[in-house]
Design a protein around this motif. Structure first.
Motif, PDB file in Angstrom:
ATOM      1  N   ARG A   1      69.543  37.288  -4.926  1.00  0.00           N
ATOM      2  CA  ARG A   1      69.396  38.116  -3.729  1.00  0.00           C
ATOM      3  C   ARG A   1      68.051  38.831  -3.676  1.00  0.00           C
ATOM      4  NH1 ARG A   1      74.715  41.597  -3.553  1.00  0.00           N
ATOM      5  NH2 ARG A   1      74.602  41.335  -5.806  1.00  0.00           N
ATOM      6  N   LYS A   2      67.446  39.124  -4.806  1.00  0.00           N
ATOM      7  CA  LYS A   2      66.116  39.749  -4.879  1.00  0.00           C
ATOM      8  C   LYS A   2      65.149  38.688  -5.382  1.00  0.00           C
ATOM      9  CE  LYS A   2      63.729  43.519  -7.340  1.00  0.00           C
ATOM     10  NZ  LYS A   2      62.915  44.079  -6.276  1.00  0.00           N
ATOM     11  N   THR A   3      64.021  38.519  -4.687  1.00  0.00           N
ATOM     12  CA  THR A   3      63.067  37.482  -5.106  1.00  0.00           C
ATOM     13  C   THR A   3      61.661  38.019  -5.372  1.00  0.00           C
ATOM     14  OG1 THR A   3      62.589  36.905  -2.799  1.00  0.00           O
ATOM     15  CG2 THR A   3      64.326  35.637  -3.921  1.00  0.00           C
ATOM     16  N   TYR A   4      61.390  39.264  -4.998  1.00  0.00           N
ATOM     17  CA  TYR A   4      60.071  39.870  -5.225  1.00  0.00           C
ATOM     18  C   TYR A   4      60.228  41.201  -5.946  1.00  0.00           C
ATOM     19  CZ  TYR A   4      56.851  36.933  -2.553  1.00  0.00           C
ATOM     20  OH  TYR A   4      56.050  35.911  -2.124  1.00  0.00           O
ATOM     21  N   GLU A   5      59.286  41.502  -6.819  1.00  0.00           N
ATOM     22  CA  GLU A   5      59.212  42.805  -7.485  1.00  0.00           C
ATOM     23  C   GLU A   5      58.028  43.565  -6.906  1.00  0.00           C
ATOM     24  OE1 GLU A   5      59.979  45.959 -10.264  1.00  0.00           O
ATOM     25  OE2 GLU A   5      61.137  44.505  -9.128  1.00  0.00           O
ATOM     26  N   LEU A   6      58.192  44.874  -6.763  1.00  0.00           N
ATOM     27  CA  LEU A   6      57.145  45.747  -6.231  1.00  0.00           C
ATOM     28  C   LEU A   6      56.762  46.756  -7.295  1.00  0.00           C
ATOM     29  CD1 LEU A   6      55.564  46.736  -3.658  1.00  0.00           C
ATOM     30  CD2 LEU A   6      57.477  48.313  -3.294  1.00  0.00           C
ATOM     31  N   ARG A   7      55.472  46.889  -7.559  1.00  0.00           N
ATOM     32  CA  ARG A   7      54.959  47.883  -8.516  1.00  0.00           C
ATOM     33  C   ARG A   7      53.728  48.547  -7.926  1.00  0.00           C
ATOM     34  NH1 ARG A   7      57.681  48.055 -13.791  1.00  0.00           N
ATOM     35  NH2 ARG A   7      59.538  46.854 -13.274  1.00  0.00           N
ATOM     36  N   ARG A   8      53.462  49.787  -8.378  1.00  0.00           N
ATOM     37  CA  ARG A   8      52.202  50.429  -8.005  1.00  0.00           C
ATOM     38  C   ARG A   8      51.066  49.666  -8.669  1.00  0.00           C
ATOM     39  NH1 ARG A   8      51.777  55.809  -6.392  1.00  0.00           N
ATOM     40  NH2 ARG A   8      49.568  55.277  -6.308  1.00  0.00           N
TER      41      ARG A   8
END
Length: 173
Positions: A24-31
């Motif tokens: 269900r989640k395919t991208y990771e977000l980081r600063r």
């Protein structure tokens, strides 16, 4: 002589590890700072997704896509489809942006897509053990994995041969 690049280590909260694991989640977000920069996060780099910092539940992957922007809002403005890939539990792009800012603050960000082998039907998304106790489960049924205690929910059927079907599980978040 070139030095071998170690896989990028990506520790995740249990919820987000489970969302990646069940697709269900395919991208990771980081600063975009420290080790999370464009010279470290690039297409083709190996990455290890980890359930927290422990070694019990890990998945090896490779980065397929990388996107960056000066802010979370700018990232979603450029790639309007991306908000649901980053946080599939958010109700709207605005809700995803707001929760991300609350979690990490606003500023330059990097989003990347780690790709790994998907599960076979009737496997626990967290520990990959086959679930054999699914007779009589209806779609929507909830139960705990007998191996790792992950909360699971039957979300559909996968037909593997005429007349033979296996359930498909998501974590029940």
């Amino acid at each position: 002589m070139s030095k071998e690049v170690k896989p990028l280590f990506l520790p995740l909260k249990g919820l987000y590890f489970d969302l990646f694991s069940d697709g269900r989640k395919t991208y990771e977000l980081r600063r975009l700072r420290g080790g999370w920069n464009l010279s470290q996060v690039y297409v083709g780099r190996d990455v290890v997704l980890s359930y927290g910092y422990g070694k019990k539940y890990r998945k090896e992957a490779m980065i397929l896509a990388v996107k960056s922007a000066n802010s979370i809002g700018e990232l979603i403005s450029k790639h309007s489809w991306l908000w649901r890939q980053i946080n599939p539990l958010a109700d709207s792009p605005e809700a995803m942006i707001s929760s991300a800012i609350d979690l990490m603050g606003d500023g330059p960000v990097i989003a990347f897509e780690p790709s790994f082998d998907t599960l076979s039907p009737a496997e626990c998304p967290r520990c990959n053990h086959p679930i054999t106790c699914w007779d009589g489960l209806d779609i929507g049924s909830r139960f705990d994995c007998p191996y790792c205690s992950a909360p699971l929910k039957a979300v559909g059927d996968h037909f593997i041969a005429p007349g033979v079907q296996w359930p498909v599980f998501h974590t029940a978040h």
